[in-house]
Every structure is written in C-alpha cells, then in structure tokens.
Scaffold this motif. Structure first.
Motif, mmCIF file in Angstrom:
data_model
loop_
_atom_site.group_PDB
_atom_site.id
_atom_site.type_symbol
_atom_site.label_atom_id
_atom_site.label_comp_id
_atom_site.label_asym_id
_atom_site.label_seq_id
_atom_site.Cartn_x
_atom_site.Cartn_y
_atom_site.Cartn_z
ATOM 1 N N GLU A 1 5.449 -26.428 -42.133
ATOM 2 C CA GLU A 1 6.332 -25.649 -42.990
ATOM 3 C C GLU A 1 7.765 -26.085 -42.720
ATOM 4 O O GLU A 1 8.117 -26.405 -41.585
ATOM 5 C CB GLU A 1 6.184 -24.150 -42.708
ATOM 6 C CG GLU A 1 4.822 -23.586 -43.043
ATOM 7 C CD GLU A 1 4.654 -22.146 -42.580
ATOM 8 O OE1 GLU A 1 5.502 -21.665 -41.795
ATOM 9 O OE2 GLU A 1 3.679 -21.503 -42.995
ATOM 10 N N SER B 1 5.805 -26.177 -47.891
ATOM 11 C CA SER B 1 4.701 -25.682 -47.085
ATOM 12 C C SER B 1 3.434 -26.458 -47.404
ATOM 13 O O SER B 1 3.152 -26.779 -48.561
ATOM 14 C CB SER B 1 4.468 -24.190 -47.362
ATOM 15 O OG SER B 1 3.380 -23.706 -46.603
ATOM 16 N N ARG B 2 2.696 -26.803 -46.361
ATOM 17 C CA ARG B 2 1.345 -27.319 -46.511
ATOM 18 C C ARG B 2 0.547 -26.828 -45.319
ATOM 19 O O ARG B 2 1.081 -26.122 -44.452
ATOM 20 C CB ARG B 2 1.334 -28.846 -46.632
ATOM 21 C CG ARG B 2 1.720 -29.609 -45.387
ATOM 22 C CD ARG B 2 1.751 -31.103 -45.666
ATOM 23 N NE ARG B 2 1.897 -31.846 -44.430
ATOM 24 C CZ ARG B 2 2.324 -33.098 -44.370
ATOM 25 N NH1 ARG B 2 2.636 -33.733 -45.485
ATOM 26 N NH2 ARG B 2 2.427 -33.718 -43.212
ATOM 27 N N GLU B 3 -0.718 -27.189 -45.270
ATOM 28 C CA GLU B 3 -1.611 -26.597 -44.273
ATOM 29 C C GLU B 3 -1.115 -26.773 -42.845
ATOM 30 O O GLU B 3 -1.255 -25.876 -42.011
ATOM 31 C CB GLU B 3 -2.998 -27.220 -44.417
ATOM 32 C CG GLU B 3 -4.041 -26.611 -43.509
ATOM 33 C CD GLU B 3 -5.403 -27.236 -43.699
ATOM 34 O OE1 GLU B 3 -6.317 -26.894 -42.936
ATOM 35 O OE2 GLU B 3 -5.559 -28.072 -44.615
#
Length: 250
Positions: free
Chosen positions: A13, A8-10
């Motif tokens: 996902e 997950s990152r900004e």
C-alpha cells in the motif's frame, strides 16, 4: 496509518502524507527485502539522477515501511493515455531517460548476472533442466557490463512534474549489469501490459538511438523472461513461457 492511500494491491500500500510518500509492505516481505530496497535506493540517490530522496525505514502497524519524498506530477503512462498524439515525443523521452540511467555507475549494487542466474535456477517447476541449462549457458556467454540497470523501467515509473522535470521512481530491482538486459525487460513489460505495438516501436527506437543491434537485445529476451517467470503472476506465465523459447533467437 496517517496520510491518504493513493495505491493498493495485495502485498503493498502507498500513502501520501504531506510531502512524504510511505510504502507499506505486506507481512510476507522480510526485513532483508525492505532493507535491500532501501539500500538500493540510497545508493542510486548518490548519482545525479532525479529521484525522490529516502527519508526513513520503519515499522507501521507491524509492517515494514519505506518513507520517501513525494514527487508531485503525472506518470509518463498517464500522459501517454491522455495524449496519444504525443506518443512519439513521450517514447523518445522514455528512451533518452533510460539511456541516461544506463550511463551511470553504482559499483556497490548487486550484479544483474548473479540475480538472473539465481532466478533461472528457481524455475525448476516450470522449465525443464535442458532449457535451464541453455539459458544459464547463454547468460554466462553474454558480455559483462557495469551499467546502472533499473530492473522495472516502464512508463508508470517515470513521473513528470508540472515544470517538465522527469523523476524516476521504484528502484527496488536496481542492479549493475548489461544495458541490453534492462532493455529486454522493458520490452517485455510493454508486452505484458498488452502494448505489443508500442513494445516493438520502443525496441527499434532504443536500438537506433544507441546503435545497438536488434538481434543482440533479442538474445536477452528469453533470459529475462525466464527470470521473471520464477515470480510471475498467473496471468503473465503463458506469455513468458512463449518468450523463453531460446531457439527463436539463435
């Protein structure tokens, strides 16, 4: 959303749902961004390279998603971290895989030169007109090739299965162009990951194996650094700015 979240990152996902890997993109990604990534992947899939198969493109909870085969294994970066004594072995594998990719042709992919020219033009807020002109001129003078270029070739994008089979993932930035530009990008990615010694070791190994002049690859570094600067994370910008000094590689 079904499946177990594994990354997950900004803006993205990634989930695993059985034998499927589902990449769910942030809302700022356009439909064309997603379809272009899927198309790149599908075109590379037509080669004999080991890559996961594209299963579907659809919308999940209002966000675009790409569904691929899940490849079980460890990334080459994980193996490097777990077995530092095998660095030379893994680096040789990494370079050999990259050269295998570059030996392929995918004529329907976008041209790398066009992409780099557009990215350099997009740096008007960070690079002045004189530097951009020099970069555009240098890029225009570089030989035009049609090798398959991954665009983000680094050890996190190579998965080694339990039986030792390597798979190359994440073809979002794939294009056709000059191999040395892709090598310069990989070199920068090592540097941006804080692995400057490994970056130098990688570049020397690639040049030895491919009989490529080190200086030739170095001429690409300011170009690819400027291209990356157009979409750089704040923590990358200072280092990339240093690499954009075109005079260093004359």
């Amino acid at each position: 959303m079904n499946g177990k979240k594994i990354f997950s990152r900004e803006d993205k996902e990634i989930y695993r749902d059985g034998d499927k890997l589902i990449k769910v993109f942030g809302e700022h990604y356009s439909k064309s961004d997603i379809l272009n990534e899927a198309l790149n992947h599908a075109r590379v899939e037509e080669t004999d390279l080991n890559i996961s198969k594209l299963q579907a493109v659809h919308v999940v909870d209002g966000r675009w998603a790409i569904v691929l085969d899940y490849v079980e294994g460890k990334t080459l970066q994980q193996l490097l971290d777990e077995h530092p004594e095998k660095e030379d072995e893994y680096l040789n594998l990494f370079v050999d895989l990259q050269r295998t990719v570059m030996a392929r042709r995918v004529p329907l992919l976008n041209k790398l030169k066009d992409k780099l020219q557009a990215r350099i033009s997009a740096t008007s807020e960070t690079l002045d007109a004189t530097i951009r002109y020099e970069l555009h001129t240098r890029l225009d003078s570089m030989p035009k090739h049609t090798n398959l270029c991954h665009g983000d070739f680094n050890p996190t994008n190579v998965i080694i299965t339990a039986d030792g089979t390597p798979y190359i993932i994440d073809w979002a930035h794939a294009s056709q162009g000059n191999s040395s530009a892709d090598v310069a990008t990989s070199y920068l990615l090592f540097y941006l990951a804080g692995k400057s010694e490994l970056a130098d070791k990688y570049l020397k190994l690639y040049c030895k194996k491919s009989d490529t002049a080190l200086q030739y690859v170095q001429r690409w570094i300011p170009i690819v650094a400027a291209a990356r600067l157009s979409k750089a994370k704040p923590e990358e910008a200072e280092l990339l700015q240093r690499w954009v000094d075109v005079v260093d590689y004359e």
